[in-house]
Design a protein around this motif. Structure first.
Motif, PDB file in Angstrom:
ATOM      1  N   GLN A   4      16.708-145.416 -87.838  1.00  0.00           N
ATOM      2  CA  GLN A   4      17.886-145.896 -87.023  1.00  0.00           C
ATOM      3  C   GLN A   4      18.801-146.022 -88.298  1.00  0.00           C
ATOM      4  N   ARG A   8      21.558-141.978 -90.369  1.00  0.00           N
ATOM      5  CA  ARG A   8      23.768-142.478 -90.497  1.00  0.00           C
ATOM      6  C   ARG A   8      23.910-142.226 -91.921  1.00  0.00           C
ATOM      7  N   VAL A  65      16.299-153.651 -89.617  1.00  0.00           N
ATOM      8  CA  VAL A  65      17.236-152.371 -88.851  1.00  0.00           C
ATOM      9  C   VAL A  65      18.676-153.308 -88.888  1.00  0.00           C
ATOM     10  N   GLN A  69      21.986-151.638 -90.770  1.00  0.00           N
ATOM     11  CA  GLN A  69      23.789-151.113 -90.078  1.00  0.00           C
ATOM     12  C   GLN A  69      24.973-151.549 -90.700  1.00  0.00           C
TER      13      GLN A  69
END
Length: 106
Positions: A4, A8, A65, A69
């Motif tokens: 996740q 990216r 997470v 992010q």
């Protein structure tokens, strides 16, 4: 799952994690390094995780997470990025020629 944030980081080359002027500094370093975008970037990501290790270790997986992010880097200056780049360069110098290190990435 680590994909996740890792997906990216690898595909956007930290473009969403750092302010644009700092991305220019990071990418300039990548261009100066042999295989900077493909190899040195991995060490920069590891140094970034290391920078936040205390916060990350205190979080459960879902919060970890979410933290990754939306890392608190919006007010960073070149000083913080230079620390990350220096750490990454040190690790690459120490471990980059190891036969087993990053073997799966080649």
């Amino acid at each position: 799952d680590f994909m996740q944030f890792a997906f990216r980081w690898m595909n956007c080359l930290l473009m969403r994690e750092l302010p644009f002027p700092l991305i220019v500094r990071v990418w300039d370093t990548y261009m100066a390094e042999k295989d900077g975008f493909s190899s040195f970037h991995v060490y920069v990501c590891a140094a970034l995780l290391h920078q936040f290790r205390d916060q990350l270790c205190a979080l459960d997986f879902q919060d970890l997470v979410m933290f990754l992010q939306n890392m608190p880097t919006e007010h960073w200056t070149t000083r913080q990025v230079d620390v990350i780049l220096s750490q990454a360069f040190l690790w690459k110098s120490l471990f980059g020629s190891s036969t087993a290190h990053l073997a799966h990435a080649r």
